[in-house]
Design a protein around this motif. Structure first.
Motif, PDB file in Angstrom:
ATOM      1  N   GLY A  32       0.827  -1.200   0.000  1.00 23.53           N
ATOM      2  CA  GLY A  32       0.000   0.000   0.000  1.00 23.53           C
ATOM      3  C   GLY A  32       0.862   1.252   0.000  1.00 23.53           C
ATOM      4  O   GLY A  32       1.917   1.282   0.632  1.00 23.53           O
ATOM      5  N   ARG A  33       0.424   2.258  -0.727  1.00 21.96           N
ATOM      6  CA  ARG A  33       1.008   3.616  -0.642  1.00 21.96           C
ATOM      7  C   ARG A  33       2.537   3.610  -0.710  1.00 21.96           C
ATOM      8  O   ARG A  33       3.219   4.076   0.196  1.00 21.96           O
ATOM      9  N   PRO A  50       5.914   2.988   7.623  1.00 25.08           N
ATOM     10  CA  PRO A  50       6.570   1.828   7.032  1.00 25.08           C
ATOM     11  C   PRO A  50       5.618   1.169   6.029  1.00 25.08           C
ATOM     12  O   PRO A  50       4.419   1.462   6.038  1.00 25.08           O
ATOM     13  N   PRO A  51       6.136   0.277   5.152  1.00 23.36           N
ATOM     14  CA  PRO A  51       5.235  -0.331   4.170  1.00 23.36           C
ATOM     15  C   PRO A  51       4.204  -1.199   4.882  1.00 23.36           C
ATOM     16  O   PRO A  51       4.478  -1.769   5.936  1.00 23.36           O
ATOM     17  N   PHE A  52       3.019  -1.271   4.300  1.00 16.92           N
ATOM     18  CA  PHE A  52       2.036  -2.240   4.809  1.00 16.92           C
ATOM     19  C   PHE A  52       1.562  -3.077   3.632  1.00 16.92           C
ATOM     20  O   PHE A  52       1.712  -2.679   2.476  1.00 16.92           O
ATOM     21  N   ILE A 175       8.853   4.636  -2.311  1.00 20.75           N
ATOM     22  CA  ILE A 175       9.303   4.898  -0.949  1.00 20.75           C
ATOM     23  C   ILE A 175      10.118   3.694  -0.453  1.00 20.75           C
ATOM     24  O   ILE A 175      11.153   3.849   0.183  1.00 20.75           O
ATOM     25  N   TRP A 176       9.639   2.483  -0.758  1.00 16.05           N
ATOM     26  CA  TRP A 176      10.326   1.242  -0.416  1.00 16.05           C
ATOM     27  C   TRP A 176      10.649   0.530  -1.727  1.00 16.05           C
ATOM     28  O   TRP A 176       9.768  -0.106  -2.307  1.00 16.05           O
ATOM     29  N   THR A 181      11.295  -3.799  -0.028  1.00 17.21           N
ATOM     30  CA  THR A 181       9.946  -4.362   0.120  1.00 17.21           C
ATOM     31  C   THR A 181      10.023  -5.854   0.416  1.00 17.21           C
ATOM     32  O   THR A 181       9.344  -6.365   1.316  1.00 17.21           O
ATOM     33  N   ILE A 182      10.849  -6.581  -0.349  1.00 16.04           N
ATOM     34  CA  ILE A 182      11.011  -8.021  -0.119  1.00 16.04           C
ATOM     35  C   ILE A 182      11.533  -8.261   1.294  1.00 16.04           C
ATOM     36  O   ILE A 182      11.026  -9.117   2.033  1.00 16.04           O
TER      37      ILE A 182
END
Ligand code: MN
Length: 237
Positions: A32-33, A50-52, A175-176, A181-182
Motif C-alpha cells: 500500500g502507498r 513503514p510499508p504495509f 518509498i520502499w 519491500t522483499i
C-alpha cells in the motif's frame, strides 16, 4: 488416503513472455502507498509510514489482455498500475542486499480496487478483502525474466484509459524499493517460490467503466492492453 474428494482446482499461473512455460503462482502480496504522490492523494503522510501489505488470492491474477471482467458490487472501480515482482526463491528475514537474488522476473499489473467498498472498510475498520481481492482483481502482463530486464531501479510507470494518460510515475520514486519491500515483507511471512508482489502505484488512480480500453506499462519491463468487460446485470449496488 488416496485421491481428492473433489476435483483439485487448476493451479494458477502467469504467462512468461516468449515462452510456452508458465510461472506458478503461490501467494499475491500487495504494497500500500509506496509512492509519495499516491500516498498524498489518498490522504496519508508518505514520510512516516513503514510499508504495509494486503493480499489477493492467487487466482485473482489473470492475463491483462483481451477482456477483463468488470466486477459486481461496485460503482467506483479504480485502476492502480504497478510493477509486479515474481519470486523464484524465498526465506524469512531476508537482508535487502540478498533480496533481489530471490527475484525470477518482473511484470506489470493492475491492482483493481472497488474504491467505494474500500472507503467503507477504512471508515469502519473492516478488512479490505472484498475491495481488493475479488475475482480477476489482479490483471497482469506476461512476466519477463530478470535475465532479460535486469532489476529495474528506474523507469516510467504509466497507465492510459481510452488513450488518455491517467497515471505516470517512475520506479525511482518508490518509498520502499523492491529489495527493501522483499526484506520487509519477509519479516512477516516466510517467502516462497511462486509468491508475487504488486509493488504499489503512482498517483493518478481513477475510475474504470465497463468497455474502457486500458493500456499500461513500465518502461524497460513490458506493456499490457485490455478492455474492461460489461458490468454484470443487476449486481451493482
Ligand atoms: Mn495498489
Amino acid at each position: 488416503m488416496t485421491g481428492f474428494v473433489i476435483t483439485p482446482p487448476a493451479a494458477p499461473a502467469l504467462a512468461v513472455a516468449g515462452s510456452d512455460q508458465t510461472f506458478p503462482l503461490r501467494r499475491v502480496f500487495c504494497v500500500g502507498r509506496n509512492y509519495a504522490a499516491h500516498a498524498r492523494e489518498m490522504g496519508a503522510d508518505p514520510d512516516r509510514e513503514p510499508p504495509f501489505f494486503f493480499t489477493k488470492p492467487a487466482d485473482a491474477v489473470v492475463s491483462a489482455s483481451g477482456t477483463v471482467p468488470y466486477p459486481s458490487s461496485t460503482q467506483d472501480l479504480h485502476h492502480e498500475v504497478e510493477l509486479v515482482v515474481a519470486l523464484k526463491g524465498g526465506g524469512a528475514n531476508v537482508a535487502p542486499e540478498q533480496a533481489l537474488d530471490l527475484v525470477w522476473g518482473y511484470g506489470v499489473g493492475v491492482d483493481l480496487t472497488r474504491r467505494d467498498l474500500q472507503e467503507v472498510a477504512k471508515k469502519t475498520g473492516r478488512p479490505w478483502d472484498m475491495s481488493k481481492g475479488f475475482d480477476a482483481s489482479g490483471p497482469c502482463s506476461p512476466l519477463q525474466p530478470a535475465s532479460a530486464t535486469g532489476h529495474p531501479q528506474e523507469g516510467r510507470v504509466w497507465l492510459e484509459v481510452n488513450g488518455q494518460l491517467k497515471q505516470e510515475g517512475n520506479l525511482n520514486e518508490m518509498i520502499w524499493p523492491v529489495a527493501d519491500t522483499i526484506a520487509y515483507l519477509s519479516r512477516f511471512v516466510t517467502l516462497q517460490p511462486g509468491d508475487v508482489i504488486f509493488t504499489g502505484t503512482p498517483s493518478g488512480v481513477g475510475k474504470l467503466d465497463p468497455g474502457d480500453q486500458v493500456r499500461g506499462g513500465v518502461d524497460g519491463v513490458t506493456t499490457f492492453e485490455f478492455t474492461m468487460g460489461q458490468a454484470p446485470s443487476g449486481s451493482n449496488a
